[in-house]
Design an enzyme around this catalytic site. Structure first.
Site, short mmCIF file in Angstrom:
data_model
loop_
_atom_site.label_atom_id
_atom_site.label_comp_id
_atom_site.label_asym_id
_atom_site.label_seq_id
_atom_site.Cartn_x
_atom_site.Cartn_y
_atom_site.Cartn_z
N HIS A 138 14.79 66.20 17.67
CA HIS A 138 15.40 65.47 18.78
C HIS A 138 14.60 65.75 20.06
O HIS A 138 14.36 66.90 20.43
CB HIS A 138 16.84 65.94 18.98
CG HIS A 138 17.46 65.48 20.26
ND1 HIS A 138 17.64 66.31 21.34
CD2 HIS A 138 17.90 64.25 20.62
CE1 HIS A 138 18.18 65.62 22.33
NE2 HIS A 138 18.36 64.38 21.92
N GLU B 130 21.19 66.85 16.26
CA GLU B 130 20.83 67.33 17.59
C GLU B 130 21.96 68.15 18.20
O GLU B 130 21.71 68.99 19.08
CB GLU B 130 20.44 66.16 18.51
CG GLU B 130 21.57 65.22 18.85
CD GLU B 130 21.10 64.02 19.68
OE1 GLU B 130 20.49 63.11 19.09
OE2 GLU B 130 21.34 64.00 20.88
N GLU C 195 10.63 62.46 18.57
CA GLU C 195 11.26 61.50 19.47
C GLU C 195 10.75 61.64 20.92
O GLU C 195 10.59 62.74 21.42
CB GLU C 195 12.78 61.71 19.48
CG GLU C 195 13.52 60.79 20.44
CD GLU C 195 15.02 61.03 20.48
OE1 GLU C 195 15.46 62.16 20.18
OE2 GLU C 195 15.75 60.07 20.81
N ASP D 207 17.26 70.13 17.84
CA ASP D 207 16.55 70.18 19.13
C ASP D 207 16.05 71.61 19.30
O ASP D 207 16.84 72.56 19.30
CB ASP D 207 17.51 69.79 20.26
CG ASP D 207 16.79 69.69 21.60
OD1 ASP D 207 16.91 68.63 22.23
OD2 ASP D 207 16.13 70.67 22.01
N GLU E 231 21.90 56.90 13.32
CA GLU E 231 21.95 58.28 13.84
C GLU E 231 23.28 58.58 14.52
O GLU E 231 23.83 57.73 15.21
CB GLU E 231 20.80 58.44 14.84
CG GLU E 231 20.78 59.75 15.59
CD GLU E 231 19.52 59.86 16.45
OE1 GLU E 231 18.49 59.26 16.08
OE2 GLU E 231 19.57 60.55 17.49
N ASP F 265 20.94 54.48 17.17
CA ASP F 265 21.61 55.73 17.54
C ASP F 265 23.02 55.40 18.04
O ASP F 265 23.18 54.59 18.95
CB ASP F 265 20.80 56.43 18.64
CG ASP F 265 21.30 57.84 18.93
OD1 ASP F 265 22.43 58.18 18.53
OD2 ASP F 265 20.54 58.61 19.55
MG MG Z 1 20.14 61.03 19.36
#
Ligand code: MG
Length: 401
Positions: free
Chosen positions: A327, A277, A349, A300, A250, A224
């Site tokens: 997310h 996200e 996640e 998200d 990411e 990420d």
């Molecule tokens: Mg992230």
């Protein structure tokens, strides 16, 4: 059944005490900013001393900045649902001042119509981020209420569970501790950025190589970048990390820079790219999917527009042949139910809000009452009605009281 109340609330539920003392100090503790839109630890655009992107998050509860925003939607018979988002007063005022007056008297079961109305009510003041956070909180409360009125968990209302257990991946630079906690798939945050040049890329490679050694080649490993990279550095990192079989890279670039993502896509077509996200509402996902720019969409559920938005994004992704991985959804009842009931989501996640200090069991991490805890790298949502949360009204005072 008519809606009688829509209100932004604070979330003053009893916190879960952490009884176990950490076994040892975590060298990564307090270094959440190893990669962020503001800085990477050594070579980002700004150094940590120049500022942080979220003071409420860094200073925590009691810092004088109310970050979390709950939402209660109530109907004629006194039943109520609970939804959630964040970013404090702005989100709360959008719920109370713009959304609530338009929803009183409407049918609580009309989640699709009300989601559409909310996006149109808010489009003249800007349809993303704060607006979609407010929509998320209201939409999730409506779905929760629908589940409670029907006496069914949300994943059943979506069509039933699509798997026995939802696979998880965990995000932290302490891969060793994540492995001990039982997680099977792992993501690390990049610690060096564009200004570190080749020396930084070599250090990233060392960290990824060490992590791959630790977890072996049966587990997934991801990187990420927290929006902190540029095109050239991402290309070089991708090339150098090929031997370690990353599942994805990411948030390499700032989320709005979709044209840069298109260039990146063409520079490294073999590299699986993930982002989303910080995309708000359905349209960015639709654009990215239709152009083949991104391979894994990461909305998200508490930011993008709630469950109603997630359902649309998952259908877009399925028709484009790409994956959705929420997310941060592993730590939230909302994300768990969506991932259990929608075929287009393969994994979720577990990040900071789920992970405990070294030696502390996951059960001791603070969370909304009624939220299931990960076990052996998987999770099963609560089968209680709605999202299964056990919130009490007395814990949810009006946000602006
Ligand atoms: Mg992230």
């Amino acid at each position: 059944m008519k809606i009688t109340k829509v209100k932004a609330v604070r979330t003053e539920y009893p916190r879960i005490p952490q009884k176990t003392k950490p076994r040892k100090a975590d060298k990564y503790a307090g270094k959440i900013a190893t990669g962020s839109p503001m800085s990477t630890s050594l070579g980002g655009r700004y150094f940590h001393t120049e500022g942080w992107w979220d003071h409420a998050l860094m200073k925590g509860v009691g810092a004088g900045i109310e970050r979390d925003v709950g939402c209660i939607v109530e109907c004629e018979d006194g039943s109520w649902g609970f939804g959630f988002s964040d970013r404090g007063r702005i989100t709360a005022s959008i719920i109370d001042d713009y959304i609530a007056p338009n929803l009183i008297g409407r049918n609580v079961f009309e989640t699709e119509k009300i989601y559409d109305m909310m996006t149109r009510i808010l489009s003249p003041i800007g349809s993303n981020s704060f607006s979609t956070r407010a929509i998320s909180a209201v939409d999730l409360a409506l779905w929760d209420l629908k589940g409670k009125l029907l006496g069914r968990p949300i994943y059943e209302i979506l069509g039933g569970s699509i798997t026995e257990k939802i696979p998880l991946y965990a995000s932290s630079n302490n891969t060793e501790w994540l492995k001990e906690l039982g997680f099977k798939n792992f993501k690390r945050f990049i610690s060096w950025g564009p200004r570190d040049q080749l020396s930084g890329i070599n250090k990233v490679e060392k960290e990824i190589a060490d992590a791959r050694d630790l977890i072996g080649y049966e587990s997934e490993l991801m990187l990420d970048c927290w929006l902190s990279m540029d095109i050239e550095t991402t290309v070089r990192v991708s090339e150098q990390l090929k031997p370690y079989k990353l599942k994805w890279i990411e948030d390499a670039l700032l989320s709005e820079s979709i044209t840069q993502y298109e260039v990146l896509r063409n520079r490294i077509p073999q590299q699986t790219l993930a982002t989303g996200e910080h995309w708000y509402g359905v349209h960015p996902f639709s654009h990215a999917a239709s152009k083949g720019i991104i391979d894994i969409l990461q909305p998200d559920i508490t930011w993008v527009g709630g469950l109603s938005a997630i359902i649309k994004i998952v259908h877009i992704a399925e028709s484009a042949g790409i994956d959705v991985i929420l997310h941060g959804g592993g730590g939230s009842a909302f994300g768990q139910h969506a991932s259990y009931g929608l075929t287009g989501i393969s994994m979720i996640e577990c990040s900071g809000p789920v992970i405990t200090p070294i030696g502390v069991p996951l059960e001791e991490k603070d969370r909304f009452p009624g939220t299931p805890v990960p076990k052996d790298g998987t999770i099963i949502p609560s089968d209680a009605p709605g999202f299964g949360l056990e919130m009490k009204k007395e814990w949810l005072p009006d946000f602006f009281s």
